[in-house]
Design a protein around this motif. Structure first.
Motif, PDB file in Angstrom:
ATOM      1  N   ALA A   1      11.189  22.661   8.467  1.00  0.00           N
ATOM      2  CA  ALA A   1      10.556  21.866   7.453  1.00  0.00           C
ATOM      3  C   ALA A   1       9.092  21.201   7.672  1.00  0.00           C
ATOM      4  CB  ALA A   1      10.826  20.597   7.031  1.00  0.00           C
ATOM      5  N   ALA A   2       8.336  20.957   8.784  1.00  0.00           N
ATOM      6  CA  ALA A   2       6.944  20.087   8.927  1.00  0.00           C
ATOM      7  C   ALA A   2       6.304  21.636   8.457  1.00  0.00           C
ATOM      8  CB  ALA A   2       6.973  20.061  10.880  1.00  0.00           C
ATOM      9  N   ALA A   3       7.099  22.774   8.906  1.00  0.00           N
ATOM     10  CA  ALA A   3       5.455  24.265   9.001  1.00  0.00           C
ATOM     11  C   ALA A   3       5.697  24.049   7.283  1.00  0.00           C
ATOM     12  CB  ALA A   3       6.165  26.155   9.700  1.00  0.00           C
ATOM     13  N   ALA A   4       6.341  24.068   6.502  1.00  0.00           N
ATOM     14  CA  ALA A   4       6.725  24.582   5.268  1.00  0.00           C
ATOM     15  C   ALA A   4       5.814  23.413   4.378  1.00  0.00           C
ATOM     16  CB  ALA A   4       7.839  24.425   4.717  1.00  0.00           C
ATOM     17  N   ALA A   5       5.703  22.434   4.871  1.00  0.00           N
ATOM     18  CA  ALA A   5       4.961  21.522   4.647  1.00  0.00           C
ATOM     19  C   ALA A   5       3.792  21.748   4.343  1.00  0.00           C
ATOM     20  CB  ALA A   5       5.240  19.825   4.851  1.00  0.00           C
ATOM     21  N   ILE A   6       3.335  22.385   5.980  1.00  0.00           N
ATOM     22  CA  ILE A   6       1.428  22.119   6.748  1.00  0.00           C
ATOM     23  C   ILE A   6       1.147  23.062   5.621  1.00  0.00           C
ATOM     24  CG2 ILE A   6       0.434  23.308   8.788  1.00  0.00           C
ATOM     25  CD1 ILE A   6       2.328  21.325   9.749  1.00  0.00           C
ATOM     26  N   VAL A   7       2.478  24.209   5.119  1.00  0.00           N
ATOM     27  CA  VAL A   7       1.595  25.694   4.935  1.00  0.00           C
ATOM     28  C   VAL A   7       1.310  25.317   3.174  1.00  0.00           C
ATOM     29  CG1 VAL A   7       2.485  27.647   3.430  1.00  0.00           C
ATOM     30  CG2 VAL A   7       3.059  27.821   5.767  1.00  0.00           C
ATOM     31  N   ILE A   8       2.047  24.078   2.439  1.00  0.00           N
ATOM     32  CA  ILE A   8       1.685  23.946   1.108  1.00  0.00           C
ATOM     33  C   ILE A   8       0.159  23.082   1.231  1.00  0.00           C
ATOM     34  CG2 ILE A   8       2.695  21.863  -0.792  1.00  0.00           C
ATOM     35  CD1 ILE A   8       5.333  23.814   0.272  1.00  0.00           C
TER      36      ILE A   8
ATOM     37  N   ARG B   1      -2.444  13.795   7.770  1.00  0.00           N
ATOM     38  CA  ARG B   1      -2.392  15.075   8.706  1.00  0.00           C
ATOM     39  C   ARG B   1      -1.088  15.559   9.979  1.00  0.00           C
ATOM     40  NH1 ARG B   1      -6.636  18.505   7.206  1.00  0.00           N
ATOM     41  NH2 ARG B   1      -8.236  17.208   5.983  1.00  0.00           N
ATOM     42  N   ILE B   2      -0.533  14.563  10.714  1.00  0.00           N
ATOM     43  CA  ILE B   2       0.144  14.417  11.409  1.00  0.00           C
ATOM     44  C   ILE B   2       1.612  14.336  10.590  1.00  0.00           C
ATOM     45  CG2 ILE B   2       1.160  13.712  13.766  1.00  0.00           C
ATOM     46  CD1 ILE B   2      -1.979  12.760  13.912  1.00  0.00           C
ATOM     47  N   ALA B   3       2.460  15.467  11.733  1.00  0.00           N
ATOM     48  CA  ALA B   3       4.483  15.436  11.353  1.00  0.00           C
ATOM     49  C   ALA B   3       4.765  15.158  12.294  1.00  0.00           C
ATOM     50  CB  ALA B   3       4.361  16.243  10.318  1.00  0.00           C
TER      51      ALA B   3
ATOM     52  N   PRO C   1       4.005  12.831   1.729  1.00  0.00           N
ATOM     53  CA  PRO C   1       4.660  12.969   0.701  1.00  0.00           C
ATOM     54  C   PRO C   1       5.547  14.894   0.253  1.00  0.00           C
ATOM     55  CG  PRO C   1       2.857  13.233  -0.046  1.00  0.00           C
ATOM     56  CD  PRO C   1       2.254  12.516   1.227  1.00  0.00           C
ATOM     57  N   ILE C   2       4.254  15.638   1.160  1.00  0.00           N
ATOM     58  CA  ILE C   2       5.189  16.830   1.041  1.00  0.00           C
ATOM     59  C   ILE C   2       6.576  16.815   1.784  1.00  0.00           C
ATOM     60  CG2 ILE C   2       5.212  19.207   1.248  1.00  0.00           C
ATOM     61  CD1 ILE C   2       1.925  18.557   0.392  1.00  0.00           C
ATOM     62  N   TYR C   3       5.990  16.514   3.374  1.00  0.00           N
ATOM     63  CA  TYR C   3       7.181  16.518   4.730  1.00  0.00           C
ATOM     64  C   TYR C   3       8.808  15.603   4.256  1.00  0.00           C
ATOM     65  CZ  TYR C   3       8.886  16.422   9.228  1.00  0.00           C
ATOM     66  OH  TYR C   3       9.793  16.838  10.065  1.00  0.00           O
ATOM     67  N   ARG C   4       8.234  14.433   3.599  1.00  0.00           N
ATOM     68  CA  ARG C   4       9.362  13.676   2.680  1.00  0.00           C
ATOM     69  C   ARG C   4      10.193  14.282   2.953  1.00  0.00           C
ATOM     70  NH1 ARG C   4       6.678   9.877   0.681  1.00  0.00           N
ATOM     71  NH2 ARG C   4       5.976   9.089   2.507  1.00  0.00           N
TER      72      ARG C   4
ATOM     73  N   GLU D   1      18.274   7.234  14.637  1.00  0.00           N
ATOM     74  CA  GLU D   1      18.098   6.717  12.846  1.00  0.00           C
ATOM     75  C   GLU D   1      16.748   6.645  12.124  1.00  0.00           C
ATOM     76  OE1 GLU D   1      18.458   2.552  13.498  1.00  0.00           O
ATOM     77  OE2 GLU D   1      20.300   2.223  14.694  1.00  0.00           O
ATOM     78  N   GLY D   2      16.524   7.808  12.560  1.00  0.00           N
ATOM     79  CA  GLY D   2      15.281   8.404  11.811  1.00  0.00           C
ATOM     80  C   GLY D   2      14.427   8.357  10.365  1.00  0.00           C
ATOM     81  N   TRP D   3      16.233   8.603   9.356  1.00  0.00           N
ATOM     82  CA  TRP D   3      15.841   8.154   8.341  1.00  0.00           C
ATOM     83  C   TRP D   3      15.333   6.655   7.266  1.00  0.00           C
ATOM     84  CZ3 TRP D   3      19.992   7.576  11.173  1.00  0.00           C
ATOM     85  CH2 TRP D   3      20.965   6.040  11.118  1.00  0.00           C
ATOM     86  N   LYS D   4      14.964   5.484   9.244  1.00  0.00           N
ATOM     87  CA  LYS D   4      14.798   4.565   9.029  1.00  0.00           C
ATOM     88  C   LYS D   4      12.910   4.118   9.006  1.00  0.00           C
ATOM     89  CE  LYS D   4      18.814   1.811  10.175  1.00  0.00           C
ATOM     90  NZ  LYS D   4      19.553   0.668  11.439  1.00  0.00           N
ATOM     91  N   HIS D   5      12.638   5.462   9.058  1.00  0.00           N
ATOM     92  CA  HIS D   5      10.980   5.424   9.854  1.00  0.00           C
ATOM     93  C   HIS D   5      10.157   6.353   9.188  1.00  0.00           C
ATOM     94  CE1 HIS D   5      12.835   2.444  12.829  1.00  0.00           C
ATOM     95  NE2 HIS D   5      13.064   4.134  13.430  1.00  0.00           N
ATOM     96  N   SER D   6       8.477   5.919   9.140  1.00  0.00           N
ATOM     97  CA  SER D   6       8.479   7.088   8.690  1.00  0.00           C
ATOM     98  C   SER D   6       8.030   8.110   9.359  1.00  0.00           C
ATOM     99  CB  SER D   6       6.491   6.642   8.922  1.00  0.00           C
ATOM    100  OG  SER D   6       6.927   5.580   7.875  1.00  0.00           O
TER     101      SER D   6
END
Length: 374
Positions: free
Chosen positions: A280-287, A252-254, A297-300, A242-247
């Motif tokens: 996805a976490a790697a791509a978001a951190i690079v950005i 700085r942490i994903a 918001p980038i990781y989301r 049920e990960g879609w229900k949570h942050s």
């Protein structure tokens, strides 16, 4: 000891994140509490969509390639789903994890075996991880440390995820059966058989937080399916749901994989979403590093396809398990069987298979280099 990124957990999610981050030129430290190869409770089936998503071939650790799939409703009704192409490859999870870790270290990541993490502190400037091996600092951190994530516990703002449960074991056999799922042998779940050439992995899975099948239930299932209740290496473990229900992130942490609750509730598959979320976490951190903006918001945005597919699986899992007899009749119709097997062989997600179900059997099939290597 300053890094661009610290990744806690060196399983599929952590290695997927670390591999892409190092490829993007970042200095990455992987932290894990166990030395590899290490035992990992998991059936070890790698779907074709996972094979396609990985950055390298896993042919050296594939024990068996499966085409057909036997689907049962309880122990007395079953239907064989046939395919001319591979739908899943079987690995031993300890071998698979170690192989992925070695490829990630070869790419340039660093590894630290840390028995205990004392604290994780996030500030405006970065993240500090205090461990039995000393303190490590980084601009960002990825928590890929499983359903009972230590990283999530240190970040109460991320809340809690739901848990399912699985118990599994090894049965030695000279003639492994076909890959099989038997729905309904446990409430809101299934029993499985995953052949590995010289043995079969047998298990029970439920997405219900109130149900926990034990060794006796597993032995009974193994006896009914394999004619023996002699089990080796019995392990039970939680499943993150049920990960879609949570942050899933702070500034700085994903969180990725089971730590983010990204296991498919319908079939209990976790490795694909672990790899996808790590990437996805790697791509978001690079950005985030390049733009000096907050990670969440980038990781989301990067994680949205995984979350959308997860929600679709959840909705269908509710309908399927609440009326299992009807769901089984629908599942085993010729058109659904054909679409599912074609989708699995093509490496499509559940949502993609549903959207293209009517056209899939008519489209040409190209296995691609990743599958041909197997």
């Amino acid at each position: 000891m300053r890094y661009d990124v610290i990744v806690v957990g060196a399983g599929p999610a952590g290695c997927a994140a670390a591999y892409d981050l190092v490829a993007a030129g970042k200095r990455v430290l992987l932290i894990d509490r166990r030395r590899f190869p290490r035992e990992k409770p998991c059936a070890g089936g790698i779907t074709i969509k996972t094979v396609r998503r990985l950055r390298y071939s896993i042919a050296p650790v594939v024990r068996q390639v499966c085409t057909d799939l036997v689907i049962g409703n309880g122990l007395h009704t079953s239907t064989t789903f046939r395919s001319a192409h591979a739908t899943c490859v079987m690995t031993v999870r300890s071998e698979f994890d170690d192989f992925c870790l070695q490829r990630t270290l070869e790419r340039g990541a660093e590894l630290e075996t840390v028995p205990h993490i004392h604290s994780i502190v996030e500030t405006a400037d970065g993240v500090t991880v205090d461990t039995t091996n000393g303190a490590f600092e980084a601009a960002h951190l990825v928590g890929a440390d499983g359903a009972n994530s230590v990283v999530r516990r240190f970040m109460p703002a991320l809340g809690r995820i739901a848990h399912g449960f699985a118990i599994e074991a090894i049965v030695r056999t000279a003639t492994p059966p076909s890959m099989a799922f038997d729905f309904g042998v446990v409430d809101f779940g299934y029993g499985w058989l995953f052949p590995k050439r010289d043995h079969v992995n047998v298990g029970l899975y439920t997405n219900s937080g109130s149900t926990r099948p034990g060794r006796a239930a597993l032995a009974e299932y193994a006896a009914a399916k394999l004619g023996t209740a002699r089990l080796e290496h019995v392990v039970g473990h939680h499943i993150g749901l049920e990960g879609w229900k949570h942050s899933h992130a702070t500034a700085r942490i994903a969180l990725a994989g089971d730590a983010a609750g990204l296991v498919d509730p319908l079939l209990g598959e976790g490795i694909h979403n672990a790899v996808a979320s790590g990437q996805a976490a790697a791509a978001a951190i690079v950005i985030a590093l390049a733009s000096r903006t907050e990670l969440a918001p980038i990781y989301r945005h990067q994680l949205r396809p995984v979350l959308n597919d997860l929600r679709a699986c959840y909705n269908d899992a509710i309908r399927f398990y609440r009326n299992l007899d009807f769901g089984y009749r629908v599942l085993t119709t010729r058109i659904v069987r054909s679409a599912l097997m074609s989708g699995y062989a093509r490496g499509l997600t559940f949502s993609q298979t549903k959207r293209r179900s009517l056209l899939l059997p008519l489209l040409p099939f190209q296995p691609g280099a990743a599958l041909q290597s197997h």
